[in-house]
Design an enzyme around this catalytic site. Sequence first.
Site, PDB file in Angstrom:
ATOM      1  N   GLY A  85      31.054  36.900  80.756  1.00 28.55           N
ATOM      2  CA  GLY A  85      31.486  35.643  80.146  1.00 28.55           C
ATOM      3  C   GLY A  85      30.370  34.627  79.952  1.00 28.55           C
ATOM      4  CD  GLN A  86      26.859  34.046  83.589  1.00 25.57           C
ATOM      5  OE1 GLN A  86      25.665  33.779  83.522  1.00 25.57           O
ATOM      6  NE2 GLN A  86      27.408  34.536  84.677  1.00 25.57           N
TER       7      GLN A  86
ATOM      8  N   GLY B 167      26.606  40.242  77.859  1.00 28.03           N
ATOM      9  CA  GLY B 167      27.018  41.503  77.244  1.00 28.03           C
ATOM     10  C   GLY B 167      26.541  41.545  75.800  1.00 28.03           C
TER      11      GLY B 167
ATOM     12  CG  ASP C  20      37.499  51.438  77.383  1.00 28.85           C
ATOM     13  OD1 ASP C  20      37.537  52.592  76.921  1.00 28.85           O
ATOM     14  OD2 ASP C  20      36.998  51.161  78.488  1.00 28.85           O
TER      15      ASP C  20
ATOM     16  CE1 TYR D 216      30.574  47.395  72.677  1.00 29.62           C
ATOM     17  CE2 TYR D 216      32.863  48.008  73.001  1.00 29.62           C
ATOM     18  CZ  TYR D 216      31.556  47.994  73.429  1.00 29.62           C
ATOM     19  OH  TYR D 216      31.220  48.587  74.627  1.00 29.62           O
TER      20      TYR D 216
HETATM   21  C1  LIG Z   1      32.828  44.221  77.814  1.00 33.93           C
HETATM   22  C2  LIG Z   1      31.706  43.541  78.580  1.00 33.93           C
HETATM   23  C3  LIG Z   1      30.449  44.407  78.491  1.00 33.93           C
HETATM   24  C4  LIG Z   1      31.462  42.158  77.933  1.00 33.93           C
HETATM   25  O1  LIG Z   1      30.373  41.552  78.607  1.00 33.93           O
HETATM   26  P1  LIG Z   1      30.289  39.965  78.761  1.00 33.93           P
HETATM   27  O2  LIG Z   1      28.942  39.641  79.280  1.00 33.93           O
HETATM   28  O3  LIG Z   1      31.452  39.452  79.524  1.00 33.93           O
HETATM   29  O4  LIG Z   1      30.461  39.504  77.243  1.00 33.93           O
HETATM   30  P2  LIG Z   1      29.842  38.209  76.567  1.00 33.93           P
HETATM   31  O5  LIG Z   1      29.965  37.069  77.520  1.00 33.93           O
HETATM   32  O6  LIG Z   1      28.483  38.521  76.048  1.00 33.93           O
HETATM   33  O7  LIG Z   1      30.827  37.985  75.351  1.00 33.93           O
HETATM   34  C5  LIG Z   1      30.388  38.056  74.013  1.00 33.93           C
HETATM   35  C6  LIG Z   1      31.563  37.734  73.114  1.00 33.93           C
HETATM   36  O8  LIG Z   1      32.585  38.722  73.262  1.00 33.93           O
HETATM   37  C7  LIG Z   1      33.784  38.104  73.735  1.00 33.93           C
HETATM   38  N1  LIG Z   1      34.349  39.001  74.735  1.00 33.93           N
HETATM   39  C8  LIG Z   1      33.815  39.343  75.902  1.00 33.93           C
HETATM   40  N2  LIG Z   1      34.615  40.211  76.554  1.00 33.93           N
HETATM   41  C9  LIG Z   1      35.672  40.391  75.758  1.00 33.93           C
HETATM   42  C10 LIG Z   1      36.848  41.159  75.861  1.00 33.93           C
HETATM   43  N3  LIG Z   1      37.099  41.931  76.917  1.00 33.93           N
HETATM   44  N4  LIG Z   1      37.742  41.113  74.845  1.00 33.93           N
HETATM   45  C11 LIG Z   1      37.492  40.339  73.766  1.00 33.93           C
HETATM   46  N5  LIG Z   1      36.399  39.581  73.604  1.00 33.93           N
HETATM   47  C12 LIG Z   1      35.515  39.615  74.590  1.00 33.93           C
HETATM   48  C13 LIG Z   1      33.382  36.764  74.304  1.00 33.93           C
HETATM   49  O9  LIG Z   1      34.416  35.822  74.255  1.00 33.93           O
HETATM   50  C14 LIG Z   1      32.217  36.391  73.432  1.00 33.93           C
HETATM   51  O10 LIG Z   1      32.679  35.859  72.193  1.00 33.93           O
HETATM   52  P3  LIG Z   1      31.839  34.725  71.401  1.00 33.93           P
HETATM   53  O11 LIG Z   1      30.536  35.351  70.995  1.00 33.93           O
HETATM   54  O12 LIG Z   1      32.727  34.407  70.253  1.00 33.93           O
HETATM   55  O13 LIG Z   1      31.668  33.602  72.379  1.00 33.93           O
HETATM   56  C15 LIG Z   1      32.090  43.278  80.063  1.00 33.93           C
HETATM   57  O14 LIG Z   1      33.281  42.532  80.091  1.00 33.93           O
HETATM   58  C16 LIG Z   1      32.277  44.542  80.869  1.00 33.93           C
HETATM   59  O15 LIG Z   1      31.331  45.099  81.413  1.00 33.93           O
HETATM   60  N6  LIG Z   1      33.527  45.025  80.976  1.00 33.93           N
HETATM   61  C17 LIG Z   1      33.832  46.173  81.815  1.00 33.93           C
HETATM   62  C18 LIG Z   1      33.269  47.458  81.252  1.00 33.93           C
HETATM   63  C19 LIG Z   1      33.802  47.735  79.863  1.00 33.93           C
HETATM   64  O16 LIG Z   1      34.992  47.621  79.585  1.00 33.93           O
HETATM   65  N7  LIG Z   1      32.850  48.126  78.970  1.00 33.93           N
HETATM   66  C20 LIG Z   1      33.167  48.480  77.618  1.00 33.93           C
HETATM   67  C21 LIG Z   1      33.512  49.937  77.553  1.00 33.93           C
HETATM   68  S1  LIG Z   1      33.902  50.411  75.880  1.00 33.93           S
END
Ligand SMILES: CC(C)(COP(=O)(O)OP(=O)(O)OC[C@H]1O[C@@H](n2cnc3c(N)ncnc32)[C@H](O)[C@@H]1OP(=O)(O)O)[C@@H](O)C(=O)NCCC(=O)NCCS
Length: 184
Positions: free
Chosen positions: A129-130, A133, A157, A164
């Site tokens: 959330g920072q 990702g 997923d 994405y």
């Molecule tokens: C998915 C994951 C990699 C995202 O990482 P993160 O550091 O929290 O994501 P970010 O903070 O960079 O978010 C980037 C953008 O995506 C959005 N976002 C992040 N997680 C999201 C989610 N689960 N669903 C929808 N949007 C999401 C954010 O709101 C942000 O949007 P913005 O650019 O409009 O502000 C992380 O939540 C994770 O590791 N999840 C568990 C493992 C997983 O599910 N991996 C994917 C397997 S396919």
Amino acid sequence: MGFWKTWFSTPEAVATTKTTPFEEHTAETAGNSSPGSDTSGTGRSAERIVFSTDRDIDLYELEELCDAVGWSRRPLRKVKKAIEHSFLVASMWQIRGNQKRLIGFARATSDHAFNATIWDVVVHPDFQGQGLGKSLMKYVLKKLRSEEISNVTLFADPHVVDFYRTMGFMPDPEGIKGMFWYPH
Ligand SMILES: CC(C)(COP(=O)(O)OP(=O)(O)OC[C@H]1O[C@@H](n2cnc3c(N)ncnc32)[C@H](O)[C@@H]1OP(=O)(O)O)[C@@H](O)C(=O)NCCC(=O)NCCS
């Protein structure tokens, strides 16, 4: 043909998405980074976020990271083999003094010419959330583009499709369906 045109135009769309503070810092501190790594971070000298393509990753640390997001465990010897045979391995580290902690990971397989597929994208819950990702994904895409790979795919997923999508990935472009075969 239209399908390929769509995919080949995707990375440019990604490049125009908004820049996170971490990446702005990367540009400022790139000269200080060690070979094979790019630095970015909070701006505080005591704590930095570092991106790397070094494959020498402690498998137990990686397993801990995957445990933290609730992924099922996989045999470490297979994870080791998958890393060895990946085209690109990207990791993200928190650096505090002389301590480093693995906080993010992604890898890509490829035919080394046209296509790459991204796997195992993960950010530790303490750091989600920072924008990290997104920074990790941009780092991966930048590395793939630097190898002239233009067709980048992944399997999302259902709960992360929108994550994405924010980076320009499209589900089912022009109706193309991913198809899967599993042993019975
Ligand atoms: C998915 C994951 C990699 C995202 O990482 P993160 O550091 O929290 O994501 P970010 O903070 O960079 O978010 C980037 C953008 O995506 C959005 N976002 C992040 N997680 C999201 C989610 N689960 N669903 C929808 N949007 C999401 C954010 O709101 C942000 O949007 P913005 O650019 O409009 O502000 C992380 O939540 C994770 O590791 N999840 C568990 C493992 C997983 O599910 N991996 C994917 C397997 S396919």
